[in-house]
Design a protein around this motif. Structure first.
Motif, PDB file in Angstrom:
ATOM      1  N   UNK A 215       5.188  -5.529  -9.342  1.00 13.34           N
ATOM      2  CA  UNK A 215       4.809  -4.171  -9.368  1.00 13.34           C
ATOM      3  C   UNK A 215       3.484  -3.823  -8.623  1.00 13.34           C
ATOM      4  N   UNK A 216       2.428  -4.337  -9.229  1.00 11.09           N
ATOM      5  CA  UNK A 216       1.297  -4.355  -8.808  1.00 11.09           C
ATOM      6  C   UNK A 216       0.937  -4.612  -7.189  1.00 11.09           C
ATOM      7  N   UNK A 217       1.523  -5.400  -6.752  1.00 15.78           N
ATOM      8  CA  UNK A 217       1.592  -6.073  -5.471  1.00 15.78           C
ATOM      9  C   UNK A 217       2.158  -4.876  -4.610  1.00 15.78           C
ATOM     10  N   UNK A 218       3.195  -4.302  -5.052  1.00 18.34           N
ATOM     11  CA  UNK A 218       3.886  -3.145  -4.629  1.00 18.34           C
ATOM     12  C   UNK A 218       3.233  -2.007  -4.476  1.00 18.34           C
ATOM     13  N   UNK A 219       2.470  -1.673  -5.432  1.00 16.40           N
ATOM     14  CA  UNK A 219       1.569  -0.588  -5.706  1.00 16.40           C
ATOM     15  C   UNK A 219       0.314  -0.655  -4.633  1.00 16.40           C
ATOM     16  N   UNK A 220      -0.191  -1.919  -4.606  1.00 20.21           N
ATOM     17  CA  UNK A 220      -1.445  -2.201  -3.454  1.00 20.21           C
ATOM     18  C   UNK A 220      -0.894  -1.873  -2.125  1.00 20.21           C
ATOM     19  N   UNK A 221       0.356  -2.233  -1.806  1.00 22.81           N
ATOM     20  CA  UNK A 221       0.733  -2.069  -0.364  1.00 22.81           C
ATOM     21  C   UNK A 221       1.200  -0.551  -0.159  1.00 22.81           C
ATOM     22  N   UNK A 222       1.805  -0.104  -0.957  1.00 17.46           N
ATOM     23  CA  UNK A 222       2.394   1.316  -0.743  1.00 17.46           C
ATOM     24  C   UNK A 222       1.161   2.517  -0.979  1.00 17.46           C
ATOM     25  N   UNK A 223       0.008   1.747  -1.609  1.00 21.33           N
ATOM     26  CA  UNK A 223      -1.101   2.960  -1.468  1.00 21.33           C
ATOM     27  C   UNK A 223      -1.596   3.518  -0.352  1.00 21.33           C
TER      28      UNK A 223
END
Length: 586
Positions: free
Chosen positions: A473-481
């Motif tokens: 989830x953190x990785x997805x957060x970083x990418x989608x930011x």
């Protein structure tokens, strides 16, 4: 009386003229009578120890008859030479160098009747001298193999009788040389004529049946040629070749039990090629041999694992019998564990498996992907760190296969998805490859919205199981930011069921904040208590067109905020100490 042979004086020949005339007569009773007279004459010379006269007789039969262009004289000369041998009996050995060569020369004559007479003559000669004929074995074998292709019934009968006699002699004597014979056999195995092939298989079978025969030691010399016969146009040749090959396999299995040396590696090289043959029987036989070899001596085949895997994978999609053997072989091979330090070439296996991912056959692609997953699981450190593999390129190849399979509803493609995700997760355990996986995943989600809707939840959920959910989830957060596409930014709304399931038991509110911030752009400040900014963002929406799609997404967001997961957020919004929270609320 004028001589029947111009230029040859009657006084110069040791044979009475009437005998010579009878030898060339068209009537068989006269020829038989002449034969008996020659036999009697030679016996008298033998009793008198007059081998000089015998030599003169042989020379006359050769120069004036077998070398003649006249067919009747030639056939009469062949008859005369066999009669001389019958008269010599035990003394024939010392004259064979004179007698046999002209008979062998007649085998290649274009007239089949001459070939017939030559076979008959040599049969009589061999019957007298028995093992003495072995010194001419290769020439006789070569001549018979060529004559076996001639479509003449009488000739084939003569060839068959002589062939049977030669087999009896060769298997009874110790003078027969396999070392001298095998090179000739190897050469003749290239012939495509079915009759010649039957002749060759017959000899292989007979020699293999001899007690303590060393022919198995020479198997590689004719192994390829024998396998080629499995695809012959003649059913009889195919059956005989298959039977011979099956016997050799049993002998190899017996040799393994007795720890006798067998060159499995070279045979595997040949078998791997035969497993790709267009002929079904050849493929089945080849994959059966490979299967037995893996069971017998898996460890010895270590340097040839890539060849074996390259043969197995295409056969996984073959007809049922072949597929079952291939699947069993794949399981047997996969179960063997080795230390890469001992020379186990993991890179070669991965290259073969990756190549088969582009196969037109679904079962082959699935098996190839399964092999990649297994190798990454067993030897992950060697694969990730090894210089033989460009991991990023490898990841791209696998991901392309995954993307093609994601939208297909069939069970087999579903299996492809799970296997591909398993491979991805294995590689993504390293930080340098983790980001690449999810960046590629989000890019494909963004480009193919149907992929996101149909399989997005499955992919994210499976990756959460295989990897750390918080890390995912953190990785997805970083990418989608940094995403500016509002439709794509609603990815977590599309995956709301996954979101709730994954976050209900989470203890770290920072994860909620990080996730909520990057996904839901329109309320990105709420979990951070940046209510003033959230209020401004919401007010700015009044300036945008509120279409049906936007309202649907907004409704989903509101329902999500009303779930128990975000109870703490709703309490903060209702708190009097936050001025802008009311503005954001309303």
């Amino acid at each position: 009386m004028r001589s029947i042979f111009p230029g040859v004086s009657r006084s110069m020949t040791v044979m009475p003229p009437n005998v010579v005339i009878k030898l060339v007569d068209k009537k068989s009773n006269k020829r038989n009578a002449a034969t008996l007279e020659v036999v009697d004459t030679v016996k008298k010379f033998v009793e008198a120890h007059d081998h000089g006269r015998i030599t003169e007789m042989i020379n006359f039969l050769i120069t004036e008859m077998t070398d003649s262009e006249n067919l009747d004289r030639k056939k009469g000369g062949l008859l005369g030479l066999s009669a001389v041998t019958l008269g010599l009996t035990t003394e024939a050995a010392q004259h064979l160098q004179q007698i046999v060569p002209p008979v062998l020369n007649a085998f290649s004559h274009q007239d089949s009747k001459v070939g017939y007479c030559a076979c008959q003559a040599l049969y009589n000669i061999a019957k007298v001298v028995r093992e003495g004929i072995i010194e001419f074995f290769n020439q006789i074998f070569d001549a018979l193999s060529k004559l076996s292709a001639v479509p003449d019934a009488d000739l084939q009968g003569a060839v068959y009788r002589l062939d049977r006699l030669m087999k009896d002699i060769a298997t009874e004597t110790d003078l027969f040389s396999y070392e001298e014979f095998i090179p000739l056999l190897r050469e003749r195995m290239l012939v495509l004529n079915p009759s010649v092939r039957k002749f060759l298989i017959g000899w292989i079978t007979v020699l293999d049946g001899v007690s303590d025969s060393p022919i198995l030691d020479y198997l590689l010399d004719f192994f390829d040629g024998l396998f080629n016969m499995l695809s012959d146009i003649s059913d009889e040749v195919r059956e005989q070749a298959h039977s011979a090959i099956a016997r050799f396999l049993q002998e190899i299995k017996c040799s393994a039990v007795r720890f006798l040396p067998v060159d499995y590696g070279r045979m595997v090289k040949i078998l791997a090629l035969k497993a790709a043959c267009s002929d079904e029987l050849t493929r089945l036989t080849a994959i059966t041999w490979i299967n037995e070899f893996v069971k017998l001596c898996g460890a010895q085949l270590l340097p040839y694992y890539a060849d074996i895997l390259g043969a197995i994978l295409p056969c996984i999609s073959d007809e049922e019998k072949i597929r079952m053997v291939a699947c069993e072989t794949s399981e047997e091979l996969c179960a063997i564990s080795f230390d890469p330090a001992e020379g186990f070439d993991i890179g070669a296996l991965l290259s073969i498996a990756r190549r088969e991912l582009s196969s037109a056959w679904e079962k082959t692609r699935i098996e190839a992907l399964s092999w990649i997953a297994t190798l990454l699981e067993k030897y992950r450190a060697e694969v990730i760190c090894g210089s033989f593999l460009n991991v990023l390129s490898f990841l791209n190849d696998i991901f392309d296969t995954l993307v093609k399979a994601l939208s297909d509803p069939s069970d087999e493609h579903f299996q492809m998805v799970l296997l591909a995700l398993e491979v991805h997760s294995s590689i993504a355990r390293d930080p340098q490859h983790f980001h690449h996986l999810f960046a590629s995943l989000c890019q494909n989600f963004r480009v193919d919205n149907s992929l996101l809707e149909k399989r997005g939840a499955l992919i994210i959920c499976r990756l959460c199981v295989l990897l750390d959910p918080e890390r995912v989830y953190r990785e997805l957060s970083t990418i989608l930011e940094g995403q500016t596409d509002l439709d794509f930014a609603t990815i977590m709304v599309q995956l709301r069921g996954l979101l709730k399931q994954s976050l209900v038991n989470a203890a770290d509110k920072d994860l909620f904040v990080s996730l909520f911030y990057c996904i839901f752009v329109i309320v990105c400040d709420l979990p951070l208590q940046a209510y003033q900014h959230a209020s401004f963002v919401i007010q700015s929406l009044l300036e945008e067109d509120m279409n049906i799609k936007f309202l649907v997404q907004l409704e989903k967001l509101i329902r999500l905020l009303e779930t128990p997961v975000f109870a703490y957020l709703r309490l903060q919004v209702h708190s009097l100490q936050f001025v802008y929270s009311f503005k954001a609320q309303f």
